[in-house]
Design an enzyme around this catalytic site. Structure first.
Site, PDB file in Angstrom:
ATOM      1  N   LYS A  12       0.846  -1.198   0.000  1.00  0.00           N
ATOM      2  CA  LYS A  12       0.000   0.000   0.000  1.00  0.00           C
ATOM      3  C   LYS A  12       0.881   1.248   0.000  1.00  0.00           C
ATOM      4  O   LYS A  12       2.086   1.166   0.294  1.00  0.00           O
ATOM      5  CB  LYS A  12      -0.906  -0.010   1.225  1.00  0.00           C
ATOM      6  CG  LYS A  12      -0.161   0.041   2.559  1.00  0.00           C
ATOM      7  CD  LYS A  12      -1.107  -0.168   3.742  1.00  0.00           C
ATOM      8  CE  LYS A  12      -0.341  -0.209   5.059  1.00  0.00           C
ATOM      9  NZ  LYS A  12      -1.221  -0.547   6.196  1.00  0.00           N
ATOM     10  N   TYR A 239      13.694  30.692   3.960  1.00  0.00           N
ATOM     11  CA  TYR A 239      12.503  31.372   4.493  1.00  0.00           C
ATOM     12  C   TYR A 239      12.658  31.682   5.983  1.00  0.00           C
ATOM     13  O   TYR A 239      13.175  30.867   6.749  1.00  0.00           O
ATOM     14  CB  TYR A 239      11.274  30.475   4.323  1.00  0.00           C
ATOM     15  CG  TYR A 239      10.758  30.426   2.904  1.00  0.00           C
ATOM     16  CD1 TYR A 239      10.311  31.590   2.260  1.00  0.00           C
ATOM     17  CD2 TYR A 239      10.700  29.215   2.230  1.00  0.00           C
ATOM     18  CE1 TYR A 239       9.823  31.533   0.963  1.00  0.00           C
ATOM     19  CE2 TYR A 239      10.211  29.148   0.931  1.00  0.00           C
ATOM     20  CZ  TYR A 239       9.776  30.315   0.303  1.00  0.00           C
ATOM     21  OH  TYR A 239       9.296  30.261  -0.972  1.00  0.00           O
TER      22      TYR A 239
HETATM   23  C1  PLP Z   1      -0.398  -1.500   6.891  1.00  0.00           C
HETATM   24  C2  PLP Z   1      -0.939  -2.758   7.436  1.00  0.00           C
HETATM   25  C3  PLP Z   1      -0.097  -3.863   7.638  1.00  0.00           C
HETATM   26  C4  PLP Z   1       1.401  -3.798   7.475  1.00  0.00           C
HETATM   27  O1  PLP Z   1       1.939  -3.311   8.685  1.00  0.00           O
HETATM   28  P1  PLP Z   1       3.506  -3.187   8.939  1.00  0.00           P
HETATM   29  O2  PLP Z   1       3.580  -2.796  10.369  1.00  0.00           O
HETATM   30  O3  PLP Z   1       4.023  -2.148   8.018  1.00  0.00           O
HETATM   31  O4  PLP Z   1       4.106  -4.525   8.676  1.00  0.00           O
HETATM   32  C5  PLP Z   1      -0.692  -5.042   8.053  1.00  0.00           C
HETATM   33  N1  PLP Z   1      -2.014  -5.132   8.260  1.00  0.00           N
HETATM   34  C6  PLP Z   1      -2.840  -4.077   8.123  1.00  0.00           C
HETATM   35  C7  PLP Z   1      -4.288  -4.244   8.386  1.00  0.00           C
HETATM   36  C8  PLP Z   1      -2.329  -2.857   7.713  1.00  0.00           C
HETATM   37  O5  PLP Z   1      -3.159  -1.817   7.578  1.00  0.00           O
END
Ligand code: PLP
Length: 348
Positions: A12, A239
């Site tokens: 993701k 800035y």
């Molecule tokens: C993002 C996510 C993961 C992955 O988590 P990590 O801590 O990056 O390994 C797993 N399960 C769900 C439901 C998530 O939203």
């Protein structure tokens, strides 16, 4: 992972800034057959790039998009009972995983909503091929958090036992994300949903975990020196005139800023950059598209030099976890905020 447990690669948020395309293609080539994304559009993108493995959407998808879920063979998380009902009514057979809320109180059917869960498992339009939960304190080894986490897994497994008694064939199960695996490796599940650890980093620099695999960061973030200027003692940079030269100084400008994912919180020396193997401080405020560094102490620095914001240069290394901590956040946020403007170069 325990024997029989498979990797569900969490890609993701553009694979935590690493490039979802590059990452997913590479993982599929080395035999990964299961992926997770947050949104339907992330899932559709993977399909358009030719990813053939299972793709689980971890978040909400509007039921009006049921046709696309079906067409792109995406697996939808059922986030609660009313949602499952709405999705089932769309008239498409959709593969799904039921999410169970065991204490995080974000998405999921309540663990005690047994009859709703049973009805959903038996639904004809929702082809339920998985059931899962999410741990909310798996990164902590404090006694109280460990107790809470154990309780989460217990109530989840109790639910599965009850479903078995109702003659339900238990589909794939998964509980652990990265820290769930690293601290509770013994849970025997079908999948581990690994995100951050897959990219070779932990969330915070001082995290200790029970399992300590040899994690190595996949990503380096580099820019280059495009301009060097000399300024006099008492002059300012950037800035708000936040950087004031205490001596005659040399300043290098890098064409990277907060719109690329460099936290503005790293302004004024909180963050560092590597040039020619030396650590140099960020001078003044990080702007949207550029930042300045004080290179007075590297006299041979020149236009065209590589500037490393995350990664190794010679003997020095800037770790994403340290940079994230200095900006008041965690690696997950720092990396996933690297934007599409940053060009991805893959190395083998
Ligand atoms: C993002 C996510 C993961 C992955 O988590 P990590 O801590 O990056 O390994 C797993 N399960 C769900 C439901 C998530 O939203």
């Amino acid at each position: 992972m325990p024997p029989g447990c498979r990797l569900m690669a969490v890609v993701k948020a553009n694979a935590y800034g690493h490039g979802a395309f590059e990452t997913a293609v590479c993982l599929e080539q080395i035999g990964v057959t299961s992926f997770a994304v947050a949104t339907i559009d992330e899932g559709i993108a993977l399909r358009r790039w030719g990813i053939r493995g299972d793709i689980l959407i971890l978040g909400f998808t509007d039921p009006s998009r049921a046709k696309e879920l079906h067409r792109y063979r995406l697996i939808q998380t059922l986030i609660d009972a009313p949602y499952a009902k709405r999705l089932a009514r769309q008239g498409y057979i959709i593969r799904s995983h039921i999410k169970i809320d065991t204490g995080m109180h974000r998405l999921g059917f309540g663990v005690n909503e047994r009859s709703e869960i049973l009805r959903t498992v038996r639904s004809r339009n929702l082809n339920v091929c998985g059931i899962y939960t999410h741990l909310c304190a798996a990164d902590s080894l404090l006694e109280d958090d460990v107790k809470f986490t154990r309780r989460q897994t217990e109530v989840f497994f109790e639910l599965l036992e009850w479903l078995k008694e109702q003659e339900v064939t238990i589909p794939d199960i998964h509980i652990q994300s990265s820290y769930g695996l690293l601290n509770y490796p013994e849970l025997g599940c079908s999948y581990v949903r690994a995100g951050i650890s897959l990219y070779g980093v932990l969330s915070a620099p001082d995290d200790t975990t029970r399992l300590r695999p040899d994690l190595r960061p996949v990503l380096s973030l580099r820019s280059q020196v495009v301009l060097i200027r000399e300024i006099k003692a008492g002059e300012h940079v950037g800035y708000g005139r936040m950087y004031e030269a205490v001596r005659d100084s040399r300043i290098a400008i890098l064409p990277i800023g907060y719109a690329d994912g460099i936290p503005r919180n790293l302004s004024c020396g909180k963050g560092e950059v590597l040039i020619r193997g030396c650590r140099v401080p960020i001078a003044g405020r990080v702007s949207m598209d550029q930042l300045a560094v004080d290179i007075t102490d590297i006299p041979d620095a020149a236009v065209g030099d590589v500037a490393t914001l995350i990664g190794r240069d010679g003997q020095e290394e800037l770790l994403a976890a340290d940079e994230a901590a200095r900006s008041g956040s965690i690696t997950n946020e720092l990396l996933s905020r690297i934007t599409a403007r940053v060009v991805i170069r893959t190395q083998t």
